[in-house]
Design a protein around this motif. Structure first.
Motif, mmCIF file in Angstrom:
data_model
loop_
_atom_site.group_PDB
_atom_site.id
_atom_site.type_symbol
_atom_site.label_atom_id
_atom_site.label_comp_id
_atom_site.label_asym_id
_atom_site.label_seq_id
_atom_site.Cartn_x
_atom_site.Cartn_y
_atom_site.Cartn_z
ATOM 1 N N ALA A 38 -0.527 -5.912 -11.308
ATOM 2 C CA ALA A 38 0.661 -5.848 -12.164
ATOM 3 C C ALA A 38 0.839 -4.454 -12.750
ATOM 4 C CB ALA A 38 0.567 -6.884 -13.280
ATOM 5 N N LYS A 39 -0.267 -3.838 -13.183
ATOM 6 C CA LYS A 39 -0.184 -2.476 -13.728
ATOM 7 C C LYS A 39 0.325 -1.501 -12.670
ATOM 8 C CE LYS A 39 -2.237 -2.481 -17.905
ATOM 9 N NZ LYS A 39 -1.690 -1.971 -19.110
ATOM 10 N N GLU A 44 5.374 3.403 -14.045
ATOM 11 C CA GLU A 44 6.569 4.254 -13.928
ATOM 12 C C GLU A 44 6.541 5.151 -12.700
ATOM 13 O OE1 GLU A 44 5.166 7.903 -16.808
ATOM 14 O OE2 GLU A 44 6.173 6.192 -17.705
ATOM 15 N N ILE A 45 5.358 5.469 -12.174
ATOM 16 C CA ILE A 45 5.278 6.351 -11.010
ATOM 17 C C ILE A 45 5.566 5.608 -9.694
ATOM 18 C CG2 ILE A 45 2.821 6.108 -10.503
ATOM 19 C CD1 ILE A 45 2.757 9.178 -10.180
ATOM 20 N N GLU A 50 11.300 -1.072 -9.479
ATOM 21 C CA GLU A 50 12.503 -1.861 -9.764
ATOM 22 C C GLU A 50 12.686 -2.986 -8.750
ATOM 23 O OE1 GLU A 50 16.022 0.460 -10.488
ATOM 24 O OE2 GLU A 50 14.885 1.895 -11.702
ATOM 25 N N GLU A 51 12.454 -2.695 -7.487
ATOM 26 C CA GLU A 51 12.585 -3.722 -6.447
ATOM 27 C C GLU A 51 11.537 -4.817 -6.635
ATOM 28 O OE1 GLU A 51 14.032 -5.921 -3.363
ATOM 29 O OE2 GLU A 51 14.977 -4.204 -4.341
#
Length: 89
Positions: A38-39, A44-45, A50-51
């Protein structure tokens, strides 16, 4: 999480105090793996973040019944356990 425990020693000498499967902590290990995944998926990288989030929400919408979710999770855990045990042989 592993990096947070890095102690500047050779990897062979690391004692991260993570449970081993032999200690009967299968669910703890599975939970830890899910947290790591999950992390990584939501970091953010990650250019696919988003997908992945969109697909996770769609999956949750398709699978709202709690008992059905629990059955799928238990089934997936059982399959994973059987696969890991068969790979040990």
């Amino acid at each position: 999480m592993h990096v947070k425990n890095y102690n500047r020693e050779n990897a062979r000498n690391w004692n991260l105090e993570f449970p081993t499967e032999e200690e009967g902590n299968r669910y703890d290990i599975i939970n830890m793996r899910m947290r790591f995944a999950a992390k990584m998926l939501s970091h953010e990288i990650n250019i696919h973040r988003e997908e992945m989030s969109k697909q996770a929400l769609e999956f949750a919408d398709r699978n709202k019944e709690k008992k059905a979710k629990e059955a799928r999770i238990k089934g997936a855990i059982r399959v994973k356990k059987e696969k890991q045990e068969s790979e040990r042989v």
